[in-house]
Write a protein that holds these residues in place. Structure first.
Motif, PDB file in Angstrom:
ATOM      1  N   LEU A  43      69.494 118.886  92.064  1.00  0.00           N
ATOM      2  CA  LEU A  43      70.684 119.498  92.651  1.00  0.00           C
ATOM      3  C   LEU A  43      71.472 118.471  93.460  1.00  0.00           C
ATOM      4  N   GLN A  44      70.774 117.626  94.194  1.00  0.00           N
ATOM      5  CA  GLN A  44      71.444 116.565  94.952  1.00  0.00           C
ATOM      6  C   GLN A  44      72.169 115.605  94.005  1.00  0.00           C
ATOM      7  N   LEU A  45      71.496 115.198  92.922  1.00  0.00           N
ATOM      8  CA  LEU A  45      72.122 114.305  91.936  1.00  0.00           C
ATOM      9  C   LEU A  45      73.349 114.953  91.293  1.00  0.00           C
ATOM     10  N   THR A  46      73.241 116.235  91.008  1.00  0.00           N
ATOM     11  CA  THR A  46      74.368 116.962  90.426  1.00  0.00           C
ATOM     12  C   THR A  46      75.560 116.941  91.376  1.00  0.00           C
ATOM     13  N   ALA A  47      75.311 117.223  92.641  1.00  0.00           N
ATOM     14  CA  ALA A  47      76.385 117.221  93.636  1.00  0.00           C
ATOM     15  C   ALA A  47      76.969 115.821  93.826  1.00  0.00           C
ATOM     16  N   ASP A  48      76.118 114.817  93.810  1.00  0.00           N
ATOM     17  CA  ASP A  48      76.572 113.439  94.045  1.00  0.00           C
ATOM     18  C   ASP A  48      77.337 112.846  92.871  1.00  0.00           C
ATOM     19  N   THR A  49      76.928 113.193  91.644  1.00  0.00           N
ATOM     20  CA  THR A  49      77.520 112.556  90.461  1.00  0.00           C
ATOM     21  C   THR A  49      78.554 113.415  89.742  1.00  0.00           C
ATOM     22  N   GLY A  50      78.485 114.739  89.935  1.00  0.00           N
ATOM     23  CA  GLY A  50      79.374 115.630  89.197  1.00  0.00           C
ATOM     24  C   GLY A  50      78.921 115.866  87.766  1.00  0.00           C
ATOM     25  N   ILE A  51      77.719 115.401  87.441  1.00  0.00           N
ATOM     26  CA  ILE A  51      77.109 115.612  86.120  1.00  0.00           C
ATOM     27  C   ILE A  51      75.841 116.441  86.328  1.00  0.00           C
ATOM     28  N   ALA A  52      75.649 117.471  85.494  1.00  0.00           N
ATOM     29  CA  ALA A  52      74.495 118.362  85.660  1.00  0.00           C
ATOM     30  C   ALA A  52      73.180 117.631  85.407  1.00  0.00           C
ATOM     31  N   HIS A  53      72.267 117.793  86.352  1.00  0.00           N
ATOM     32  CA  HIS A  53      70.891 117.301  86.250  1.00  0.00           C
ATOM     33  C   HIS A  53      69.969 118.494  86.468  1.00  0.00           C
ATOM     34  N   TYR A  54      68.876 118.525  85.754  1.00  0.00           N
ATOM     35  CA  TYR A  54      67.935 119.634  85.846  1.00  0.00           C
ATOM     36  C   TYR A  54      66.521 119.094  86.007  1.00  0.00           C
ATOM     37  N   TRP A  55      65.592 120.025  86.239  1.00  0.00           N
ATOM     38  CA  TRP A  55      64.171 119.700  86.221  1.00  0.00           C
ATOM     39  C   TRP A  55      63.586 120.346  84.976  1.00  0.00           C
ATOM     40  N   SER A  56      62.999 119.537  84.117  1.00  0.00           N
ATOM     41  CA  SER A  56      62.354 120.051  82.909  1.00  0.00           C
ATOM     42  C   SER A  56      60.940 120.486  83.255  1.00  0.00           C
ATOM     43  N   ARG A  57      60.681 121.776  83.149  1.00  0.00           N
ATOM     44  CA  ARG A  57      59.334 122.284  83.436  1.00  0.00           C
ATOM     45  C   ARG A  57      58.348 121.854  82.364  1.00  0.00           C
ATOM     46  N   LYS A  61      59.782 116.457  84.384  1.00  0.00           N
ATOM     47  CA  LYS A  61      60.567 115.310  84.837  1.00  0.00           C
ATOM     48  C   LYS A  61      62.029 115.695  85.004  1.00  0.00           C
ATOM     49  N   LEU A  62      62.735 114.852  85.729  1.00  0.00           N
ATOM     50  CA  LEU A  62      64.164 115.011  85.918  1.00  0.00           C
ATOM     51  C   LEU A  62      64.867 114.838  84.579  1.00  0.00           C
ATOM     52  N   TRP A  63      65.933 115.604  84.376  1.00  0.00           N
ATOM     53  CA  TRP A  63      66.608 115.623  83.088  1.00  0.00           C
ATOM     54  C   TRP A  63      68.112 115.668  83.317  1.00  0.00           C
ATOM     55  N   LYS A  64      68.789 114.633  82.905  1.00  0.00           N
ATOM     56  CA  LYS A  64      70.249 114.601  82.945  1.00  0.00           C
ATOM     57  C   LYS A  64      70.732 115.234  81.650  1.00  0.00           C
ATOM     58  N   LYS A  65      71.396 116.379  81.760  1.00  0.00           N
ATOM     59  CA  LYS A  65      71.850 117.091  80.565  1.00  0.00           C
ATOM     60  C   LYS A  65      72.743 116.180  79.738  1.00  0.00           C
ATOM     61  N   GLY A  66      72.382 116.012  78.472  1.00  0.00           N
ATOM     62  CA  GLY A  66      73.162 115.181  77.570  1.00  0.00           C
ATOM     63  C   GLY A  66      72.704 113.743  77.489  1.00  0.00           C
ATOM     64  N   GLU A  68      70.273 112.448  75.946  1.00  0.00           N
ATOM     65  CA  GLU A  68      69.911 112.089  74.572  1.00  0.00           C
ATOM     66  C   GLU A  68      71.001 112.469  73.582  1.00  0.00           C
ATOM     67  N   SER A  69      71.599 113.634  73.780  1.00  0.00           N
ATOM     68  CA  SER A  69      72.564 114.169  72.815  1.00  0.00           C
ATOM     69  C   SER A  69      73.984 113.671  73.038  1.00  0.00           C
ATOM     70  N   GLY A  70      74.283 113.230  74.251  1.00  0.00           N
ATOM     71  CA  GLY A  70      75.652 112.873  74.600  1.00  0.00           C
ATOM     72  C   GLY A  70      76.466 114.070  75.065  1.00  0.00           C
ATOM     73  N   HIS A  71      75.866 115.252  75.056  1.00  0.00           N
ATOM     74  CA  HIS A  71      76.556 116.480  75.450  1.00  0.00           C
ATOM     75  C   HIS A  71      76.398 116.717  76.953  1.00  0.00           C
ATOM     76  N   LEU A  72      77.045 115.862  77.724  1.00  0.00           N
ATOM     77  CA  LEU A  72      76.988 115.951  79.183  1.00  0.00           C
ATOM     78  C   LEU A  72      77.695 117.207  79.673  1.00  0.00           C
ATOM     79  N   GLN A  73      77.339 117.621  80.878  1.00  0.00           N
ATOM     80  CA  GLN A  73      78.015 118.735  81.531  1.00  0.00           C
ATOM     81  C   GLN A  73      78.671 118.214  82.806  1.00  0.00           C
ATOM     82  N   THR A  74      79.997 118.213  82.812  1.00  0.00           N
ATOM     83  CA  THR A  74      80.748 117.817  83.994  1.00  0.00           C
ATOM     84  C   THR A  74      80.893 119.046  84.885  1.00  0.00           C
TER      85      THR A  74
END
Length: 132
Positions: A43-57, A61-66, A68-74
């Protein structure tokens, strides 16, 4: 979308695993694209970068959406619900595909006539997304 102080993170009601439910909603259409989990760091990374980051259960591990796929979420906007235990993000989905199945949304099945019916087409074959 930088956060000035991390005290805002203390207002989130994290579950016993340190996670909070996160909903990604298309900022233009309002369609729910996916639901995932965030920990404090994502959540901190998402707020700081403006790109969605999640936790993969599953991968734990931490997961920056996109990543691998390039399908980032702004991320255009972050909201916390009244109970403090769900985040809703208004996002712009780069490439128009949020789901690992190659669809716009993870919610591509609708309950009809006593069963689940696929109602959204695959926009891109997942093999072409993840194993080009």
């Amino acid at each position: 979308m930088s956060s000035v102080s991390a005290s805002w993170l203390d207002e989130v009601k994290w579950d016993d695993k340190g996670l909070v439910t996160a909903i990604a909603q298309d900022a233009a259409s309002g369609r729910v694209l996916m639901v995932a989990w965030m920990n404090r760091e994502s959540l901190q990374l998402t707020a700081d970068t403006g790109i969605a980051h999640y936790w993969s259960r599953s991968r734990r591990k931490l997961w920056k959406k996109g990543e691998e796929s390039g399908h980032l979420q702004t991320v255009r906007e972050l909201r916390l619900d009244c109970d403090g235990d769900v985040i809703v993000m208004q996002i712009e989905q780069i490439g128009g595909i949020a789901c690992h199945t190659g669809r716009e949304s993870c919610f591509y099945r609708r309950f009809e006539n006593g069963g689940w019916t696929t109602v959204d087409a695959v926009l891109k074959d997942p093999r072409a997304i993840y194993h080009p």
